[in-house]
Design a protein around this motif. Sequence first.
Motif, mmCIF file in Angstrom:
data_model
loop_
_atom_site.group_PDB
_atom_site.id
_atom_site.type_symbol
_atom_site.label_atom_id
_atom_site.label_comp_id
_atom_site.label_asym_id
_atom_site.label_seq_id
_atom_site.Cartn_x
_atom_site.Cartn_y
_atom_site.Cartn_z
ATOM 1 N N ARG A 100 -48.386 16.713 22.453
ATOM 2 C CA ARG A 100 -48.673 15.500 23.226
ATOM 3 C C ARG A 100 -50.144 15.102 23.177
ATOM 4 O O ARG A 100 -50.462 13.910 23.214
ATOM 5 C CB ARG A 100 -48.227 15.672 24.681
ATOM 6 N N ASP A 101 -51.052 16.060 23.074
ATOM 7 C CA ASP A 101 -52.484 15.737 23.033
ATOM 8 C C ASP A 101 -52.879 15.026 21.739
ATOM 9 O O ASP A 101 -53.958 14.427 21.664
ATOM 10 C CB ASP A 101 -53.326 17.001 23.207
ATOM 11 N N ASP A 141 -43.968 23.622 29.080
ATOM 12 C CA ASP A 141 -43.792 24.905 29.771
ATOM 13 C C ASP A 141 -42.508 24.934 30.597
ATOM 14 O O ASP A 141 -42.529 25.093 31.813
ATOM 15 C CB ASP A 141 -45.010 25.222 30.638
ATOM 16 N N THR A 172 -42.945 16.736 31.233
ATOM 17 C CA THR A 172 -43.866 16.076 30.300
ATOM 18 C C THR A 172 -44.815 17.095 29.667
ATOM 19 O O THR A 172 -45.732 16.723 28.945
ATOM 20 C CB THR A 172 -44.677 14.978 31.010
ATOM 21 N N THR A 173 -44.585 18.366 29.957
ATOM 22 C CA THR A 173 -45.322 19.465 29.332
ATOM 23 C C THR A 173 -44.292 20.441 28.771
ATOM 24 O O THR A 173 -43.132 20.463 29.210
ATOM 25 C CB THR A 173 -46.234 20.184 30.340
ATOM 26 N N GLU A 195 -45.408 19.893 22.872
ATOM 27 C CA GLU A 195 -46.537 20.749 22.507
ATOM 28 C C GLU A 195 -47.614 19.969 21.755
ATOM 29 O O GLU A 195 -48.767 20.388 21.698
ATOM 30 C CB GLU A 195 -46.045 21.920 21.651
#
Length: 200
Positions: free
Chosen positions: A90-91, A16, A13-14, A88
């Motif tokens: 998501r925020d 990286d 979910t990130t 990338e």
Amino acid sequence: MRQFVLIGHDVPTTPDFSLDDLAGGAGRLDALCRSITSAFVTSHGIRESVRVHLVARDRLTISFDGRDLRRLNPDERSTAALVRTALEHRDEAIGALPADPSPGIELYRRGFAGTLEEIAADGPIVHLHEDGDAVVDVDADALADAIFVLSDHRDFTDAEAALLEDAADYRLRLGPERLHADQAITVAHHYLDTEGYERF
């Protein structure tokens, strides 16, 4: 419009994660990317009347829309790069408002139940399962705008299965053999493209 909901139980979910380790460190994102590619890519073209919703760990949903989708190539790595780009951003997804990382791709802060609820009115929900009824026993016209729900390399969780038991209009199997999700998508497309194997 045909739609496919892909449940990724171990998908990051990130952003990286390495594009060189999709089968391991990225939670079998390789298999899910094959499914996304199978949903859209034809020989020298792309299916515009298709949407795919990748649910990542029941937290985020990345939606791909064939009408506007760009830079989708028939390989796992480039598809995974689109997923990573979405993550990338998501925020930027706040409440019900999605992030728009690239043309034809949106990222939402909602899991499986929220995604299914959002698109349920678009067409019949089809739970693809090896123990379902035979797809050939259903009129292909009834599935023209179907929403097919598939799991990744893991079985549906009890909660997911319970949700589908309540929400699904059909529980279908596509043949006598168990198929990978990407293969199931190809067979589903072929069944509907040929109007239930009646038109070639």
